[in-house]
Every structure is written in structure tokens, then in C-alpha cells.
Scaffold this motif. Structure first.
Motif, PDB file in Angstrom:
ATOM      1  N   MET A   1       0.851  -1.192   0.000  1.00 31.12           N
ATOM      2  CA  MET A   1       0.000   0.000   0.000  1.00 31.12           C
ATOM      3  C   MET A   1       0.883   1.237   0.000  1.00 31.12           C
ATOM      4  N   ARG A  73     -10.767  -2.479   3.726  1.00 30.35           N
ATOM      5  CA  ARG A  73     -10.389  -2.182   2.338  1.00 30.35           C
ATOM      6  C   ARG A  73      -8.986  -2.692   2.044  1.00 30.35           C
ATOM      7  N   HIS A  74      -8.090  -2.498   3.014  1.00 27.94           N
ATOM      8  CA  HIS A  74      -6.716  -2.971   2.825  1.00 27.94           C
ATOM      9  C   HIS A  74      -6.683  -4.492   2.687  1.00 27.94           C
ATOM     10  N   ARG A  76      -9.103  -6.506   1.733  1.00 28.54           N
ATOM     11  CA  ARG A  76      -9.691  -6.926   0.458  1.00 28.54           C
ATOM     12  C   ARG A  76      -8.705  -6.721  -0.677  1.00 28.54           C
ATOM     13  N   SER A  77      -7.984  -5.593  -0.638  1.00 29.50           N
ATOM     14  CA  SER A  77      -7.004  -5.316  -1.680  1.00 29.50           C
ATOM     15  C   SER A  77      -5.851  -6.301  -1.614  1.00 29.50           C
ATOM     16  N   ALA A  78      -5.380  -6.573  -0.411  1.00 29.27           N
ATOM     17  CA  ALA A  78      -4.249  -7.484  -0.254  1.00 29.27           C
ATOM     18  C   ALA A  78      -4.621  -8.904  -0.615  1.00 29.27           C
ATOM     19  N   ALA A  80      -6.866  -9.847  -2.927  1.00 27.78           N
ATOM     20  CA  ALA A  80      -7.533  -9.951  -4.225  1.00 27.78           C
ATOM     21  C   ALA A  80      -6.962 -11.060  -5.094  1.00 27.78           C
ATOM     22  N   ASP A  81      -5.658 -11.356  -4.939  1.00 28.45           N
ATOM     23  CA  ASP A  81      -5.032 -12.375  -5.780  1.00 28.45           C
ATOM     24  C   ASP A  81      -4.877 -13.703  -5.056  1.00 28.45           C
ATOM     25  N   GLU A 130     -11.259 -10.849   8.455  1.00 32.12           N
ATOM     26  CA  GLU A 130     -11.037 -11.220   7.062  1.00 32.12           C
ATOM     27  C   GLU A 130     -12.081 -12.207   6.544  1.00 32.12           C
TER      28      GLU A 130
END
Length: 360
Positions: A1, A73-74, A76-78, A80-81, A130
Motif C-alpha cells: 500500500m 479495504r486494505h 480486500r485489496s491485499a 484480491a489475488d 477477514e
């Protein structure tokens, strides 16, 4: 981030203690590596939205809510893969009869961060924040899904003990509990318990003032709750006693034991259910005991059961009705959209409970 721009130098909206609490919450949720960046982003977002904070006394809870959203949000972003190979593995949860809600668990993690083993903290964050399967958490910890389930169950109990046991205290003796306020519906009740008293207040509704106090120098109160520590046990015992005390044909002074009679009291200010109730005054020692109509309503078994099922129920505006040709009031508790979940009809002139309705 990518780290956000620092807050403006002139910003003194948040105290150093508040900033530290945000960082601790972020450590609990996203881990120490990303916590500083996420916390800074949360504080920046709070600064941008500072016009929405209308009550400074609620700043801590407001900050935590923003920090939790930024943490989500962090995450979910982290994530995503992340592969989905284990997404369909069924969970084996061992939730007890009174599970903590996710929002509350995150707050508990913030307050109890330094007192939990790292593996337990990882399991609880993965489960409640999470929303990972037990198999995914097991992969992180190098253990089995069943072991994760047990760790979550035990960790939740550890958190409850930290906030409800003797070992956890706040400034001036106040400590947070899991009890919900009947007025606002929030799990915001705080308790102070020492050798001289047991006191409760809502950190949202009461503005630092007491909502109830039991003087443990009075033998009745000392015998009733003086030996108890768990807020839920104290509330349950006190509620049982309240119902019995005011419905009995005879009652005695809680301090000297002399017989006392009850009389109605009416205050000029405040909503009806707060301004009216029963008072028992001892002419011998001067001790006075009182209970508002709302306190009497909350002691009813039907109301207690409704609150047990839905802890976030809150008081609704009192309504005037006519029952059997006589004026009465409806004292109700409902959910966040105002839908009544339990309603009690109280006759005006003698405060008698006429009917309890639990709409389905």
C-alpha cells in the motif's frame, strides 16, 4: 500500500492517545507490517470527514469505526489475488450460545492486543475480520481446521475474561462490558465495581453520569451482588431482584431491614418512562430505593428474552393508548428501523403491567 500524505501540520484534532489506539487496532487487524500506513490513511480519512463528528465524546468510537473500514479495504485489496482452492471447504465452527458480533470482537482485539498469544490473535482476526474459512486460517498457522476452530472458541472466551474479569480495568475503575444499553441499543455499558459500590453507565447516552448505582454498604445489595464480578451475572441478579421487590406485598429497607411501603414518584422533566416510577423511602435510616417504569419493564421475563435474542434492541418513543377505558402507555423496544420487537402496556394511574406483546 502506498503511504498516504501526512496530516496537515496544523491538525490537532486527534490526541496522541487516540492516534495510538488507531495504530493498535490496525496492528490487530492487518498486522504490524502495514499497520502504520493503514492507520495514517484512517486518520487522514477521519480528518477529511471531521465535519461529520457532531459529538466529541464519541470521537474514540467514531475513529475506530473509520479505522476498521480502512482495514477492511486494505485486507480486500491485499487478498484480491489469493487463490480460491479452499473456498469450498466447509467450516466447523464451535460458536457458543452467546456469540460476539464481529464489530465487537474487533474492538476487543484492539483493547486486548498485548494480552493474547500471536496465534490466537491471528485466528480471531482471520475469522472475524477477514472472514476466512478455518482451512485458510489453518494454512497460515500450519495447523488443522479443527485446531483453528478450538483456538477461536478459546480466544473468544479469553477476550471475554479480559474485559469482564478482575484483571481488566479502565481509568477511574470503569471497564467496558458486553452489556447493551436499552436506550440506544449499543454495546456501550461500562461498569465500576469496588468495595463500596457497583455502578453502571452508557458511554453514549449518559454523558459520564451514572445510570444506576448500588451502594454495597447496604447489606441487601452486598448480599445480592457484592460477591459477583461478571457484569452479565450482576445484571441478571439485579433484574430478578427488581421484579420481585416491586411486585411483592411486603418490602424492606435495603440498609436497615425495616418495613417500607412504595409510593409513586413523578418528575417534571424527561420522557414519561424515565420521569415516573416507584419509590420506597425508609423513615428510620433515610435510605431510598427507586425504579423507573422503564426499569420495571426491563425486568419482565418477556422483555429480557427479547433482549437476549436481539441485544441491540433500543427504546422507542412512548405512546399514549386507552386500555379498558383507562389511560395507559406503551413502552416498547425495537430494532434500528423502529420496528417494535416487544411492547408493554402500562396503566397510567397505578403503573400496573396490563399486557406484553412480542410481535413476530
Amino acid at each position: 500500500m502506498t503511504a498516504p500524505h501526512p496530516l496537515p501540520d496544523h491538525d490537532d484534532l486527534w490526541s496522541s492517545a487516540q492516534r495510538a489506539r488507531v495504530v493498535r487496532l490496525c496492528v490487530a487487524v492487518v498486522g504490524p507490517a502495514a499497520a502504520e500506513d493503514v492507520a495514517q490513511e484512517a486518520l487522514l480519512e477521519a480528518w477529511r470527514q471531521r465535519h461529520k463528528l457532531v459529538d466529541a465524546s464519541g470521537a474514540d468510537a467514531w475513529l475506530r469505526a473509520i479505522a476498521r473500514n480502512v482495514c477492511r479495504r486494505h485486507l480486500r485489496s491485499a487478498g484480491a489475488d489469493r487463490t480460491t482452492a479452499t473456498e469450498n471447504v466447509p467450516d466447523r465452527r464451535h460458536d457458543d450460545d452467546d456469540p460476539l458480533e464481529r464489530e465487537e470482537v474487533v474492538d476487543l482485539l484492539d483493547r486486548a492486543l498485548g494480552r493474547l498469544p500471536e496465534a490466537t490473535r491471528t485466528a480471531l482476526v482471520g475469522h472475524y475480520v477477514e472472514e476466512l474459512s478455518h482451512a485458510e486460517i489453518a494454512g497460515r498457522l500450519g495447523t488443522s481446521a479443527d485446531a483453528v476452530s478450538m483456538r477461536i472458541t478459546r480466544g473468544r472466551r479469553q477476550l471475554q475474561h479480559l474485559l469482564e474479569g478482575e484483571g481488566w480495568s479502565e481509568e477511574s475503575g470503569w471497564r467496558h462490558t458486553r452489556l447493551s444499553c436499552a436506550d440506544c441499543g449499543r454495546p456501550a455499558i461500562e461498569m465500576r465495581h469496588d468495595e463500596s459500590e457497583v455502578a453502571f453507565r452508557c458511554r453514549w447516552c449518559d454523558g459520564g453520569e451514572l445510570s444506576s448505582r448500588l451502594d454495597l454498604r447496604a447489606p441487601t445489595y452486598a448480599d445480592l451482588v457484592g460477591h459477583l464480578q461478571r457484569p452479565t451475572a450482576i445484571q441478571s441478579r439485579l433484574t430478578d431482584w427488581t421484579r420481585t421487590y416491586w411486585t411483592s406485598d411486603e418490602r424492606h429497607c435495603v440498609r436497615c431491614g425495616a418495613g417500607v411501603s412504595k409510593q409513586r414518584y413523578d418528575k417534571e422533566a424527561g420522557p414519561w418512562e424515565k420521569a415516573t416510577g416507584w419509590l420506597a423511602h425508609c423513615d428510620g435510616c433515610g435510605e431510598a430505593v427507586s425504579s423507573s417504569v422503564s426499569g420495571l419493564v426491563l425486568s419482565l421475563s418477556e422483555v429480557r428474552e427479547a433482549r437476549r435474542r436481539e441485544p441491540r434492541l433500543r427504546s422507542l418513543p412512548v405512546r399514549d393508548v386507552v386500555r379498558d377505558g383507562q389511560p395507559a402507555k406503551v413502552v416498547a423496544l425495537g430494532d434500528s428501523d423502529g420496528t417494535p420487537r416487544v411492547a408493554v402496556v402500562v396503566r397510567e394511574h397505578d403503573l400496573r403491567i396490563l399486557h406484553v406483546d412480542t410481535p413476530t
